[in-house]
Every structure is written in structure tokens, then in C-alpha cells.
Design a protein around this motif. Structure first.
Motif, PDB file in Angstrom:
ATOM      1  N   SER A 176       0.824  -1.207   0.000  1.00  0.00           N
ATOM      2  CA  SER A 176       0.000   0.000   0.000  1.00  0.00           C
ATOM      3  C   SER A 176       0.856   1.254   0.000  1.00  0.00           C
ATOM      4  O   SER A 176       0.431   2.304  -0.490  1.00  0.00           O
ATOM      5  CB  SER A 176      -0.933   0.007   1.217  1.00  0.00           C
ATOM      6  N   ALA A 225       1.302   3.115  -5.397  1.00  0.00           N
ATOM      7  CA  ALA A 225       0.997   4.281  -6.221  1.00  0.00           C
ATOM      8  C   ALA A 225       2.230   4.866  -6.888  1.00  0.00           C
ATOM      9  O   ALA A 225       2.130   5.865  -7.595  1.00  0.00           O
ATOM     10  CB  ALA A 225       0.318   5.355  -5.369  1.00  0.00           C
ATOM     11  N   GLU A 278     -12.404   3.238  -0.582  1.00  0.00           N
ATOM     12  CA  GLU A 278     -11.809   2.562  -1.731  1.00  0.00           C
ATOM     13  C   GLU A 278     -12.554   2.871  -3.027  1.00  0.00           C
ATOM     14  O   GLU A 278     -11.934   2.908  -4.101  1.00  0.00           O
ATOM     15  CB  GLU A 278     -11.777   1.051  -1.489  1.00  0.00           C
ATOM     16  N   ASN A 303     -11.208   6.225  -4.094  1.00  0.00           N
ATOM     17  CA  ASN A 303      -9.842   6.053  -4.602  1.00  0.00           C
ATOM     18  C   ASN A 303      -9.835   5.389  -5.980  1.00  0.00           C
ATOM     19  O   ASN A 303      -9.024   5.741  -6.848  1.00  0.00           O
ATOM     20  CB  ASN A 303      -9.009   5.230  -3.620  1.00  0.00           C
ATOM     21  N   GLN A 359     -10.418   7.610  -8.840  1.00  0.00           N
ATOM     22  CA  GLN A 359      -9.326   8.541  -9.091  1.00  0.00           C
ATOM     23  C   GLN A 359      -8.049   7.843  -9.556  1.00  0.00           C
ATOM     24  O   GLN A 359      -6.992   8.476  -9.644  1.00  0.00           O
ATOM     25  CB  GLN A 359      -9.014   9.327  -7.810  1.00  0.00           C
ATOM     26  N   ALA A 360      -8.111   6.561  -9.864  1.00  0.00           N
ATOM     27  CA  ALA A 360      -6.920   5.810 -10.264  1.00  0.00           C
ATOM     28  C   ALA A 360      -6.313   6.410 -11.526  1.00  0.00           C
ATOM     29  O   ALA A 360      -7.000   6.588 -12.535  1.00  0.00           O
ATOM     30  CB  ALA A 360      -7.280   4.347 -10.492  1.00  0.00           C
TER      31      ALA A 360
END
Length: 318
Positions: free
Chosen positions: A133, A137, A240, A243, A246-247
Motif C-alpha cells: 500500500s 501508487a 476505496e 480512490n 481517481q486511479a
């Protein structure tokens, strides 16, 4: 001032002083605002200000070089009626969210259940599972992921050894999106830690009573663990989902910024980036950003509304 008011003995007396508690509370509020001032200034300059500017730009034709030209709702009209790639990106993102979020939460919960049992070295296992985690990113991990799933990559060679010839997931339109889903699911450490914290709050007496009644592991899971974890599940689900919508980094790196092959990895944020910084249509990109904000807000509200039926809180009568 009337004569009767002048004759009253208390007419010219000063007002009574404020209570000591009120003055102390006001001083405390002043100190609180003083410590909050960096955050307030940052929120105004870095969040609220850019949002207002983006909202204005969404009604303009702006190319980053010339002054914005007001066009009204033309950007939104073009988006919904004349841009096929917009709808393709929206559908691809929906697929990505529907696949990655449940898979990620299921893995996080499964690993949290395993790590919740007392065993030697459990702290090391928790750190190891949480590490992706922190790294997921980053561009370097996305590059490594692309190498793993490309043609003649490690995954391709392993599958070929098993008699499954995919030709490289990254290079195949029907498999390319699955590489992004796998990358997202691999980063299950953050929701796993939150699930672990929730599992620690489940009273052990409930499991002991269920064991006495003869309840097996599956019945304890669905009758005790999941209902008691439902507020945590709601929190992770909302977080999640936001998120996932917004990947960007994984899709950009894996597809070299193009969303290929055949736009199979063209997620909405990537298409927004292309419109704003490749085509220099920043007004159109701003309109896309606001559409995304409204959609995510609506979905979040829908999830919260549905939570009344499946989220249970301690001490609540159902």
C-alpha cells in the motif's frame, strides 16, 4: 435619554463584566484558530480556491496559453453528446471500480482474519502485507507491474508453462484492464489494517457464546464478525470506491499514457489528463473533473443511504 432614565440609580452604571468562564473560553477559541490558521489558509489557497477556479474554467474554452473564453455549457454538451471516448472512459472506469473494489476488500478482510489470530511473528506479517500500500501508487512499481504482465514477462512465461498462452496481458485488450485490477487488489494493506482494528473491537464473549451454541466458523463469520464489522466495511467501501474512481498512475504507466491497447485501459482520470495536458483543452478537462465529482458524491450518498439496511451499530435495535 428620558428624565425617568436619568433618575434611575443604575442608568449610568457600566455593564457587568463577562463571566470568567466566558472570557477563558474566548481565549481558548482564539488559540485554537491560531493553531488552525495554517490549515485554513492551506485549504483556502490549495483546495477551495482551485475548485472555484476549476468551476469557472469548466464554462470556458481555455488552452493554458490564451485567456479563457466563456462558452457556457458547450463543454458539458460536447461531453455528453459528441465525445464517444468520454463514454468509453466512463464505462471502463465503472468496470474497473466494480472489479477492483470488491476484490481488494475481500482480500483485505481475508488476510485481516488470518492475522487476527495470535501467532508468532504476526507483527512482521502485518508489515509485509501493508508494504504494497505504501509502494503501489509509485511509478517504479507500475513499471515493474508492466514488465511482469507484458509479452514474454514473468506472468506470461508462467502461464505459458501451464499451457495458457495469453500473449501478454498488457498487450491484449481483453486482459489489459485486469492488470490494473490486479495492481489495485495487490495494494490491500490499508483496508486490511482498518479491518484488523475493527476485529479487535469485536467482543470475544460473542464468539464464546456462539461456540457453546454449536455455531461453526461460517456461521460465526456471517452471524457475528461481518455484522459487527459492518461500520468498518462501510468506511472501507466508501474510501476505496473514491480512490478507485481517481486511479491514474497505474493506467498511465502501464499504457504509456495512451490508455491502450484499443483504449482498454482508458480510465476516466487518464482521459481527463489527455484532454487537459495533451490536447490543451483545460476548460473541457475542468468540466470532466466536475462531472466526476458529482458522480462520486452521488454514489457516496447512495452507499450511505443503503447502509441503513446492512450496517449495524452496537446497542442499536434492529
Amino acid at each position: 435619554m428620558t428624565q425617568s432614565a436619568l433618575t434611575r440609580p443604575d442608568a449610568l452604571d457600566p455593564p457587568p463584566p463577562a463571566p470568567a468562564g466566558t472570557a477563558r473560553r474566548r481565549r481558548g477559541q482564539g488559540v485554537a484558530y491560531l493553531f488552525l490558521s495554517p490549515w485554513i489558509v492551506g485549504a483556502a489557497l490549495l483546495t477551495i480556491g482551485p475548485m472555484v477556479a476549476s468551476l469557472y474554467l469548466s464554462f470556458t474554452d481555455y488552452d493554458l496559453f490564451d485567456s479563457p473564453e466563456w462558452v457556457g455549457f458547450d463543454n458539458y454538451a460536447t461531453m455528453f453528446t459528441g465525445d464517444e471516448r468520454f463514454w468509453h472512459a466512463a464505462w471502463t472506469t465503472t468496470e474497473y471500480v466494480l472489479l477492483s473494489v470488491p476484490l481488494k476488500l475481500a482480500l483485505a478482510l481475508a488476510v485481516a482474519l488470518l492475522l487476527n489470530r495470535p501467532r508468532r511473528g504476526v507483527g512482521l506479517y502485518r508489515s509485509a502485507f501493508y508494504a504494497p500500500s505504501l509502494l503501489g501508487a509509485s511509478v517504479s512499481v507500475a513499471l515493474a507491474w508492466r514488465a511482469l504482465f507484458s509479452t514474454d514477462g514473468t506472468v506470461d512465461e508462467v502461464l505459458a508453462g501451464l499451457g495458457i498462452d495469453t500473449g501478454g496481458w498488457v498487450d491484449q485488450p481483453r486482459y489489459a484492464l485486469l492488470t490494473l485490477v490486479a495492481l489495485a487488489a495487490w495494494q490491500f494493506g490499508a483496508p486490511m489494517v482498518i479491518f484488523l482494528a475493527g476485529l479487535k473491537q469485536v467482543p470475544r464473549e460473542l464468539y464464546e457464546a456462539a461456540a457453546i451454541d454449536g455455531a461453526g466458523p461460517a456461521r460465526r463469520l456471517f452471524g457475528i464478525t461481518l455484522p459487527m464489522l459492518s461500520p468498518v466495511i462501510l468506511f472501507n467501501l466508501v474510501l476505496e470506491t473514491i480512490n478507485a474512481f481517481q486511479a491514474f498512475t497505474g493506467a498511465f504507466v502501464v499504457s504509456s499514457g495512451r490508455g491502450g491497447p484499443s483504449d482498454s485501459t482508458l480510465l476516466y482520470p487518464l482521459y481527463l489528463y489527455q484532454r487537459g495536458f495533451t490536447d490543451f483543452r483545460m476548460g473541457y478537462a475542468s468540466a470532466m473533473a466536475w462531472v466526476l465529482l458529482v458522480v462520486v458524491a452521488a454514489l457516496t450518498a447512495l452507499v450511505f443511504r443503503s447502509s441503513r439496511r446492512w450496517v449495524f451499530y452496537a446497542g442499536e435495535d434492529r
